[in-house]
Enzyme design. Structure first.
Site, PDB file in Angstrom:
ATOM      1  N   GLY A  84       0.759  -1.245  -0.052  1.00  0.00           N
ATOM      2  CA  GLY A  84       0.016   0.034   0.082  1.00  0.00           C
ATOM      3  C   GLY A  84       0.952   1.283   0.187  1.00  0.00           C
ATOM      4  O   GLY A  84       1.815   1.169  -0.765  1.00  0.00           O
ATOM      5  N   SER A  85       0.465   2.134   0.775  1.00  0.00           N
ATOM      6  CA  SER A  85       0.924   3.703   0.802  1.00  0.00           C
ATOM      7  C   SER A  85       2.463   3.643   1.290  1.00  0.00           C
ATOM      8  O   SER A  85       3.128   4.525   1.001  1.00  0.00           O
ATOM      9  CB  SER A  85       0.048   4.606   1.477  1.00  0.00           C
ATOM     10  OG  SER A  85      -1.192   4.858   0.620  1.00  0.00           O
ATOM     11  N   THR A  86       2.725   2.582   2.045  1.00  0.00           N
ATOM     12  CA  THR A  86       4.295   2.678   2.640  1.00  0.00           C
ATOM     13  C   THR A  86       5.032   2.651   1.354  1.00  0.00           C
ATOM     14  O   THR A  86       6.260   2.947   1.416  1.00  0.00           O
ATOM     15  CB  THR A  86       4.435   1.472   3.623  1.00  0.00           C
ATOM     16  OG1 THR A  86       4.116   0.110   3.000  1.00  0.00           O
ATOM     17  CG2 THR A  86       3.636   1.606   4.826  1.00  0.00           C
ATOM     18  N   SER A 129      -0.811  11.309   1.892  1.00  0.00           N
ATOM     19  CA  SER A 129      -0.861  10.079   1.075  1.00  0.00           C
ATOM     20  C   SER A 129      -1.560  10.068  -0.048  1.00  0.00           C
ATOM     21  O   SER A 129      -2.414   9.232  -0.422  1.00  0.00           O
ATOM     22  CB  SER A 129      -1.307   8.799   2.077  1.00  0.00           C
ATOM     23  OG  SER A 129      -0.898   7.646   1.468  1.00  0.00           O
ATOM     24  N   LYS A 182       4.887   4.084  -1.306  1.00  0.00           N
ATOM     25  CA  LYS A 182       5.019   5.612  -1.962  1.00  0.00           C
ATOM     26  C   LYS A 182       6.447   6.092  -1.745  1.00  0.00           C
ATOM     27  O   LYS A 182       6.988   6.922  -2.079  1.00  0.00           O
ATOM     28  CB  LYS A 182       4.151   6.501  -1.314  1.00  0.00           C
ATOM     29  CG  LYS A 182       2.594   6.187  -1.768  1.00  0.00           C
ATOM     30  CD  LYS A 182       1.460   7.130  -1.221  1.00  0.00           C
ATOM     31  CE  LYS A 182       0.065   6.475  -1.778  1.00  0.00           C
ATOM     32  NZ  LYS A 182      -0.962   7.060  -1.262  1.00  0.00           N
TER      33      LYS A 182
END
Length: 490
Positions: free
Chosen positions: A219-221, A282, A223
């Protein structure tokens, strides 16, 4: 000699030759493999009559052999079973796992480095004792990780990994649900077999070390990896204005299947926003566009620079390789920008991403075994830290740190904020891809931001009883990461 007798003689000769070849093959070519096979019960049962060495954490045993009152001389015992089971594994007639397996030669006393010790014992008529294995685990960090994850509920599924950024030492490794290795080390072999079958068939998979054997969409980690690729390209830095928008239609797509949104975070709505704002809140639309601008090849190489698609843990296994797909088209590349499509990561991998940024862009090879000693405490080997890769430049690492600090101070990672200590962090909530199944919650961080001592990754796969709206990396993972960082720093 008549023909029938000659035929029988030749046949018997061939049988003898076949037997000799087979015996030679088994005793010479296959001897080492058979000797080390975890299912070789004869070897393991023989080992029950030898004092196996201890596995130590901060000088205290988490696996030790005690004298037994049954037909075998020694009973393997685990003083803190549930907390350390995913790390120590177990030793029994049935099999060996974890450090018990990877360091079996040392613990059993069969390691070549213990040859002199075995020779002296033979001359003196003493039973050879196994060597000792000291782990890198920080007991305070391990306690904080275990207690924090356990506090989410009795049926939680997840993992926590903490690393020392400058060395790669694994300071904490927790996986839930867990199990009691004492029941698998019992001399009651029928009970051991029954217990193993129950654990192996449990749908919650307690025998699985989720820290290194479970890969899920990060997921957004992820990014952080996308931001690293963008900054490394030379087109952006932490002060840049980046593309955003309330929604973004992936190239070559139409309709809802290719429409990216930000799940209601209005801070992402303008067409262009600051990089800090994009990371703080995010913004999916930002990182999808950045990934496409970087390109599939650039994203692939950046992910591999952090350790994706690679094997790097030798002390514990098996390690599942984190995956980043090659040859993605534009819409697929956009989805990888925020950790979806075919991106998969272990908690250890995401801890390495955070640790690499914390260490000025250099990812250190993670390790769990700190030192190996003989039974009389002579050091046989001590692990020296080694560089796995140069993921990004120090300048890029510094820019990423600024973005992560802003995310803790002003954005979604605020649950990890610590009084008087600057923290760098990033949240993540990844869609499972299974209809009706809640998302996965992630959190990565390191602290202090200006002199990192610890990097943490928290992965929460399932929390029964919580509504989908309650599954968020910051709310669930942030406090756990904070507790682990505090345990190491203070």
């Amino acid at each position: 000699m008549n023909k029938p007798i000659r035929t029988i003689s030749i046949f018997c000769m061939l049988l003898f030759i076949a037997l000799m070849v087979n015996a030679t093959y088994l005793q010479y070519w296959q001897s080492d493999a058979l000797d080390k096979n975890p299912l070789n019960r004869r070897i393991i049962q023989e080992a029950f009559s030898r004092e196996r060495g201890a596995i130590l954490v901060d000088g205290k045993p988490v696996a030790v052999s005690n004298e037994s009152d049954d037909e075998y001389k020694w009973q393997r015992t685990y003083p803190l079973p549930y907390k350390y089971a995913p790390v120590t594994g177990w030793f029994s007639y049935y099999s060996q796992t974890g450090v018990e397996q990877s360091q079996n030669d040392v613990l059993s006393g069969d390691d070549s480095r213990l040859f002199v010790t075995r020779l002296v014992d033979l001359v003196n008529g003493n039973q050879t004792k196994g060597g000792r294995v000291s782990l890198t685990i920080d007991p305070d960090a391990q306690n904080a990780a275990f207690d924090g994850l356990s506090a989410l509920g009795p049926d939680v599924q997840g993992a926590v990994v903490a690393l020392e950024p400058t060395t790669g030492k694994i300071l904490a490794m927790v996986s839930l649900p867990t199990y009691d290795p004492n029941k698998l080390a019992s001399h009651d072999f029928s009970s051991v077999s029954q217990t193993y079958d129950q654990l192996n068939e449990d749908p919650a998979k307690p025998l699985l070390n989720r820290a290194i054997q479970t890969t899920l969409p990060p997921g957004s980690t992820f990014k952080l990896v996308t931001a690293a690729a963008a900054i490394e390209s030379g087109n952006w830095d932490a002060s840049s204005q980046v593309p955003a928008g309330a929604t973004y239609q992936l190239p070559e797509t139409r309709g809802d299947t290719g429409l990216i949104d930000n799940e209601g975070r209005y801070q992402c709505d303008p067409k262009r926003i600051s990089f800090e704002t994009a990371m703080e809140w995010s913004c999916n639309t930002t990182f999808a566009q950045l990934a496409i601008e970087v390109g599939a090849e650039g994203m692939y190489h950046q992910a591999e620079a952090f350790g994706f698609n690679d094997h790097y843990l030798d002390d514990l296994g098996p390690q599942a390789e984190s995956a980043f797909p090659a040859g993605t088209n534009k819409p697929q590349t956009g989805q990888t920008g925020f950790g979806q499509f075919d991106v998969r990561a272990t908690p250890l991998q995401m801890a390495m991403v955070a640790a690499g940024i914390a260490n000025g862009g250099t990812v250190m090879k993670p390790y769990l075994v700190d030192e190996v000693q003989s039974a009389d405490l002579q050091t046989l080997d001590k692990t020296e830290p080694s560089e796995l890769s140069r993921a990004v430049s120090p300048t890029t690492a510094n820019e990423l740190t600024k973005l992560m600090v802003a995310t803790v101070n002003e954005g979604t990672a605020s649950p990890a904020a610590m009084d008087g200590i600057e923290v760098a962090g990033k949240t993540g909530t990844a869609q499972s891809g299974v209809e009706g199944k809640p998302p996965y919650a992630w959190f990565v961080s390191f602290a202090p931001a200006d002199d990192p001592q610890v990097a943490v990754a928290v992965m929460i796969e399932s929390v029964p009883g919580k509504d989908t709206s309650e599954i968020a990396g910051g709310a669930l993972g942030g406090p756990i990461a904070k507790a682990v960082m505090e345990a190491v720093i203070r």
